[in-house]
Design a protein around this motif. Structure first.
Motif, PDB file in Angstrom:
ATOM      1  N   SER A  87       0.818  -1.206   0.000  1.00 10.69           N
ATOM      2  CA  SER A  87       0.000   0.000   0.000  1.00 10.69           C
ATOM      3  C   SER A  87       0.854   1.260   0.000  1.00 10.69           C
ATOM      4  O   SER A  87       1.752   1.426   0.834  1.00 10.69           O
ATOM      5  N   TRP A  88       0.530   2.160  -0.914  1.00 10.17           N
ATOM      6  CA  TRP A  88       1.268   3.421  -0.949  1.00 10.17           C
ATOM      7  C   TRP A  88       0.956   4.301   0.238  1.00 10.17           C
ATOM      8  O   TRP A  88       1.765   5.165   0.597  1.00 10.17           O
ATOM      9  N   ILE A  89      -0.200   4.117   0.863  1.00  9.69           N
ATOM     10  CA  ILE A  89      -0.468   4.912   2.075  1.00  9.69           C
ATOM     11  C   ILE A  89       0.494   4.483   3.172  1.00  9.69           C
ATOM     12  O   ILE A  89       1.093   5.310   3.857  1.00  9.69           O
ATOM     13  N   LEU A 141       0.592   7.723  -4.666  1.00  6.77           N
ATOM     14  CA  LEU A 141      -0.669   7.442  -3.983  1.00  6.77           C
ATOM     15  C   LEU A 141      -1.827   7.491  -4.967  1.00  6.77           C
ATOM     16  O   LEU A 141      -2.661   6.593  -5.032  1.00  6.77           O
ATOM     17  N   LEU A 142      -1.832   8.569  -5.764  1.00  2.00           N
ATOM     18  CA  LEU A 142      -2.926   8.725  -6.724  1.00  2.00           C
ATOM     19  C   LEU A 142      -2.763   7.773  -7.905  1.00  2.00           C
ATOM     20  O   LEU A 142      -3.733   7.206  -8.390  1.00  2.00           O
ATOM     21  N   ILE A 155       3.115   9.592 -14.781  1.00  3.67           N
ATOM     22  CA  ILE A 155       3.666  10.949 -14.744  1.00  3.67           C
ATOM     23  C   ILE A 155       3.323  11.639 -13.419  1.00  3.67           C
ATOM     24  O   ILE A 155       3.989  12.590 -13.019  1.00  3.67           O
ATOM     25  N   MET A 156       2.278  11.126 -12.772  1.00  2.00           N
ATOM     26  CA  MET A 156       1.780  11.786 -11.558  1.00  2.00           C
ATOM     27  C   MET A 156       2.881  12.024 -10.509  1.00  2.00           C
ATOM     28  O   MET A 156       3.027  13.146 -10.007  1.00  2.00           O
TER      29      MET A 156
ATOM     30  N   MET C 105     -11.020   4.392  -4.142  1.00  2.59           N
ATOM     31  CA  MET C 105     -10.314   4.942  -5.299  1.00  2.59           C
ATOM     32  C   MET C 105      -9.657   3.831  -6.113  1.00  2.59           C
ATOM     33  O   MET C 105      -9.458   3.968  -7.312  1.00  2.59           O
ATOM     34  N   ALA C 106      -9.295   2.750  -5.438  1.00  5.73           N
ATOM     35  CA  ALA C 106      -8.549   1.700  -6.121  1.00  5.73           C
ATOM     36  C   ALA C 106      -9.447   0.682  -6.796  1.00  5.73           C
ATOM     37  O   ALA C 106      -8.997  -0.063  -7.654  1.00  5.73           O
ATOM     38  N   CYS C 107     -10.722   0.630  -6.415  1.00  7.44           N
ATOM     39  CA  CYS C 107     -11.602  -0.376  -7.002  1.00  7.44           C
ATOM     40  C   CYS C 107     -12.056   0.081  -8.384  1.00  7.44           C
ATOM     41  O   CYS C 107     -12.731   1.098  -8.508  1.00  7.44           O
ATOM     42  N   PRO C 108     -11.693  -0.656  -9.429  1.00  5.41           N
ATOM     43  CA  PRO C 108     -12.100  -0.226 -10.770  1.00  5.41           C
ATOM     44  C   PRO C 108     -13.562  -0.533 -11.063  1.00  5.41           C
ATOM     45  O   PRO C 108     -14.047  -0.219 -12.149  1.00  5.41           O
TER      46      PRO C 108
END
Lengths: 319, 409, 215
Positions: A87-89, A141-142, A155-156, C105-108
């Motif tokens: 997880s990036w968080i 994260l995004l 790129i984010m 946000m991660a769930c497509p």
């Protein structure tokens, strides 16, 4: 009210809003300011070094408060580092924590306790590494969010890194102007302005590249188009946040601003900071939920798509 | 008792419908209206016409209703809080005459809605209240007779003497008793309410004759409706005897009473009656999640209506919309030739004929007592004119095809 | 009954788009079974349209959590609150969730929902009826406020040997629930014989809810 795009508006994500934008922004400012400060100390720019480091920790701390405030269960924040493997968080929490620790020690060393040069050097190197990690994290994260195609861009992290460095440098310059010793940036003003200009230019190029890439992908095209139609983004970020400060910094760097050097650089700095915040806000606010495809049909997860009535309720006739 | 069917538009179209009763020498005047869970302000036709010409002519209206609708808001004197379907017994959920039953070779079945919870607040089942009122008025035996008479009409055939309600007033029937008698009469002694309470549903095997009934029933389909001719002559004679002859405003077009089916264009389809700017037809469609006018106030169904792109919208073909300068999501007025208009927002689609507008459900509520339904969707029925022009003389059915013009708000 | 047997099943579902006519019965059944508050759709029906007039076709698409084998919501969850049961159902441990919404946000497939504050379906200002109280308590007891929530194939119903509520409610038998590991289970046969596919495979989540083509 513009009713034309009401169905597109119903696709916008509504869960990560301005608190997260401020958090991402302040995380970037803190990290950027620290890097500015640390590198300045290597170069012997004492004012820049001092204020860069001093700005970093409060920015990070305030940002963190906004993040925690947005959580559904703030009291359990301590659990957030549990899964750094995926997880990036979690990774971000670790970067952020180590970085904040380094920053606070560095601040203590700057203000109250005399630290040896080796310790400061070690702190700076560790700090710069974790500051860069923090910057990358805010973007990564995004970009790990599969549900929002606009954010799913490699790129984010680069975009947010450039923005973090630019806003961090800008914040340092602003603080030096108001609180530093006079004369303002004696001797180094044009060099600092040119570094700032380079960062701003870099950021502008990455923004352009990012939006173009998003536009070329069908699933994120609507987001990119919405972004370019947002006044706050075009005027606030692109024009006032990037182009005007770029011109000002170049003017200070190459021209001879004379007595106006400080004023112009502070104006440019403040604009860059506001632009950085608006950039984060834009990226979050135009994120649209992904589309599903089945048997040749397109399905969208819309949230109450209904245009607002321009007139009130009109009961029929005399009833 | 003076039941008014919603198709009886002819009683509504003339403001002086009491005069009509006079004309046909009907010796009594309806004074009281009892309403059961229906919202006739919205479900019949143009709301103003229905209210002014018809509903307001009653001296006293009381209404059983789960929540206050436009009907109660406008005309009811007393509102009696009715129960929800989960709080009462309903012995016949699907009338064989009205609802189609499942096809295939599975068992036949009959369900009875049963109360699963006690009624909330002070709600009472309207069946129980009606019995109560009749008992207090001392006319319970007449009410029983009315029920006995209704059963053959609705449930296919009269009840046996064993289970018929006692019309002499010797037995005090409760609503559960009535349900029990009806079920036992139809499904046998052992299949009463107690059986249903335990099992929930009554099933019996379906024979192949039930499934492939066409093969076993040598029926002939009539081609000529010669009884229409006879019927028309009889009615015409009868009306003449009451002084309704040729030229009288109530006189009907007798040429339509003939043996062959024919098509008579309704006013919407007669070009001379429609100025050129009225170039759109609008029609009503029933969304799968809404039933008439009552379900928009159900918050779950309301939420799902937002999920469907068309339930609360006016569907319009995208090319026609472009031609008229209307965009997706624009608010528009739809106005019929009589000047009645309704508003709504447009959803563009390819799934509709150009020059047609589709409006779902009886939506567009306006009473403050329906905060969930209020202001959502479009009130189609307001465009339905209730006059002789729009009424079929043969069946007295209402014409619900509307010619309209559409313009932005 | 799936979920009962010696070997742990790999639970999945097949949704036959030929049979679905978009009546929202699954949504209603899910809402009444799980007492999800307004705006929360563990089961959801989307509507799509394609083709030029007069050859226009409309289609309903029932969606729910696809209980992916490789769930991106679990990947991004920073606390480990999102986990997979042995039978492959993805669930949320409400005591570990911090409510960061990253999973959403991660769930497509848009299967995640979080409520920040429990809200009644009826407008403000009215006292809650006893049923609403019950619904509120059930929601807070089972799922909760400020934590991420999702469909778990009706965990409680399965524990009691029942099918998920949406499967039970479907009047067209468009939803078929069962063990995907068993080659003779109804869903396995349908997927194999009728060209079952998953939505948006490019996300790489390997959903365990399959769709049968519209025609």
């Amino acid at each position: 009210m513009d009713t034309k795009n009401f169905r597109k508006k119903a696709l916008l994500q509504k869960d990560w809003h301005w608190e997260i934008a401020i958090y991402l922004f302040l995380g970037g400012v803190g990290a950027g300011a620290y890097v500015t400060g640390a590198i300045s100390s290597f170069l012997g720019w004492t004012d820049m070094a001092r204020w860069g480091v001093l700005v970093s920790f409060p920015a990070l701390a305030i940002g963190l408060l906004f993040l925690v405030a947005h959580l559904g269960n703030p009291l359990r924040t301590y659990l957030a580092a549990s899964k750094a493997g995926t997880s990036w968080i979690s990774r971000g929490v670790i970067f952020f924590s180590v970085f904040m620790l380094v920053a606070i020690i560095h601040i203590i060393g700057t203000l109250w306790v005399e630290l040896s040069g080796t310790i400061v050097l070690a702190l700076s190197v560790i700090g710069i590494i974790f500051a860069l990690g923090t910057m990358v994290y805010t973007g990564a994260l995004l970009s790990a969010s599969k549900g929002i195609p606009f954010w799913r861009s490699g790129i984010m992290p680069i975009l947010f890194m450039f923005s973090a460095l630019a806003t961090g440098l800008a914040a340092t310059v602003v603080f030096v102007y108001f609180f530093g010793s006079t004369p303002f940036l004696a001797g180094i003003a044009p060099v600092v302005a040119l570094i700032a200009a380079a960062l701003i230019l870099g950021e502008a190029v990455v923004v352009l590249f990012f939006l173009h890439a998003a536009y070329r992908l069908p699933e994120s095209r609507d987001s990119a188009v919405t972004a370019t139609k947002k006044g706050s983004f075009i005027v606030g970020d692109v024009l006032l946040g990037l182009l005007v400060p770029l011109a000002l910094m170049l003017y200070v760097g190459f021209g001879n601003a004379g007595g106006n050097t400080g004023t112009l650089m502070v104006i440019a700095g403040i604009l860059v900071i506001i632009g950085g915040l608006l950039l984060r806000y834009m990226v979050l606010s135009v994120g649209m939920i992904t589309t599903m495809y089945a048997s040749g049909f397109e399905f969208k997860l819309q949230n109450k798509p209904e245009p607002k009535s321009p007139i009130g309720l009109v009961p029929p006739g005399n009833v | 008792m003076f039941p008014t069917s919603i198709y009886n538009a002819i009683t509504i179209m003339d403001p002086k419908w009491f005069d009509m009763l006079e004309q046909f020498k009907i010796p009594y005047r309806p004074e009281i209206m009892i309403n059961f869970g229906s919202n006739s302000v919205m479900t019949m036709g143009n709301a103003e016409v229905v209210t002014e010409n018809f509903l307001k002519k009653f001296n006293f209206i009381f209404s059983f209703q789960l929540y206050i609708t436009e009907f109660e808001d406008a005309v009811a004197d007393i509102i009696l809080p009715d129960t929800c379907y989960l709080e009462r017994f309903t012995p016949a959920v699907s009338f064989p005459s009205t609802f189609s039953h499942p096809q295939g070779e599975d068992d036949w079945g009959w369900t009875v809605r049963q109360p699963v919870v006690q009624p909330l607040y002070e709600r009472r089942d309207f069946n129980v209240v009606m019995l109560d009122i009749c008992k207090r008025l001392g006319i319970a035996h007449k009410y029983y007779k009315g029920l006995n008479d209704t059963v053959p009409m609705r449930y296919g055939g009269p009840m046996s003497d064993k289970y018929k309600l006692k019309e002499d007033g010797s037995v005090d029937h409760t609503w559960e008793d009535i349900c029990d008698r009806l079920l036992k009469d139809r499904f046998g002694d052992e299949h009463g309410l107690d059986y249903i309470k335990e099992k929930g549903v009554f099933t019996w095997p379906r024979k192949k004759e039930d499934v492939y009934w066409k093969w076993f029933n040598p029926v002939r389909v009539p081609v000529y409706f010669e009884y229409f001719i006879d019927g028309g002559e009889k009615i015409s004679k009868l009306m003449k005897s009451y002084g309704v002859g040729e030229g009288h405003p109530l006189d009907l077009d007798w040429t339509r009473f003939k043996a062959l089916a024919d098509w008579y264009p309704c006013p919407s389809h007669i070009e001379e009656k429609n100025p050129p700017e009225f170039d759109m037809y609008t029609f009503y469609w029933r969304s799968v999640i809404h039933c008439n006018s009552l379900t928009q106030q159900n918050p779950l169904l309301d939420e799902m209506s937002h999920e469907d792109p068309y339930v609360y919208a006016i569907q319009m073909h995208k090319d026609t919309a472009k031609e008229k300068g209307i965009a997706e999501g624009d608010w528009v007025w739809i106005e019929n030739t009589a000047g009645h208009r309704v508003k709504g927002w447009v959803a563009l689609t390819d799934g509709i004929e150009p020059y047609h507008l589709a409006i779902a459900a009886v939506a567009g509520h306006w009473t403050d007592y329906q905060p969930i339904a209020k202001g959502k969707g479009t009130f189609f029925n307001d465009l339905v004119e209730m006059d002789k022009d729009h009424t079929d003389p043969l069946t007295l059915n209402q014409d619900i095809c509307c010619r309209v013009k559409i313009y932005p708000v | 009954m799936p979920g009962v047997g010696t070997k742990t099943p790999r639970l999945g579902m097949v949704i036959d788009l030929k049979r679905c006519y978009g009546c929202y019965a699954c949504v209603t059944a899910c809402k009444t079974e799980n007492f999800t508050p307004p705006g929360v759709f563990w089961a959801r029906v989307l509507k799509g349209e394609t083709g030029e007039y007069p050859n226009t076709v409309r289609q309903a698409l029932p969606v729910l959590c696809f209980q992916c084998e490789d769930p991106s919501c679990m990947t991004v969850c920073p606390t480990g609150a999102t986990y997979q049961e042995d039978d492959g159902v993805v669930r949320v441990d409400r005591n570990k969730c911090i409510g960061c919404n990253y999973c959403k946000m991660a769930c497509p497939y848009g299967a995640r929902y979080m409520v920040e504050k429990w809200e009644s379906y009826f407008p403000d200002g009215l006292p809650l009826s006893e049923y609403e109280e019950y619904a509120k308590n059930r929601w807070e007891e089972k799922s909760g406020v400020g934590v991420s929530t999702k469909c778990d194939f009706c965990f409680e119903r399965r524990e009691n040997g029942m099918e998920p509520a949406c499967v039970r409610a479907c009047p067209a038998n468009a939803r078929i629930f069962g063990d995907l590991d068993d080659p003779d289970s109804e869903p396995s046969i349908l997927i194999r014989d009728n060209g079952g596919y998953v939505l948006n495979p490019e996300h790489g989540n390997k959903p365990k809810v399959y769709y049968l083509p519209t025609r």
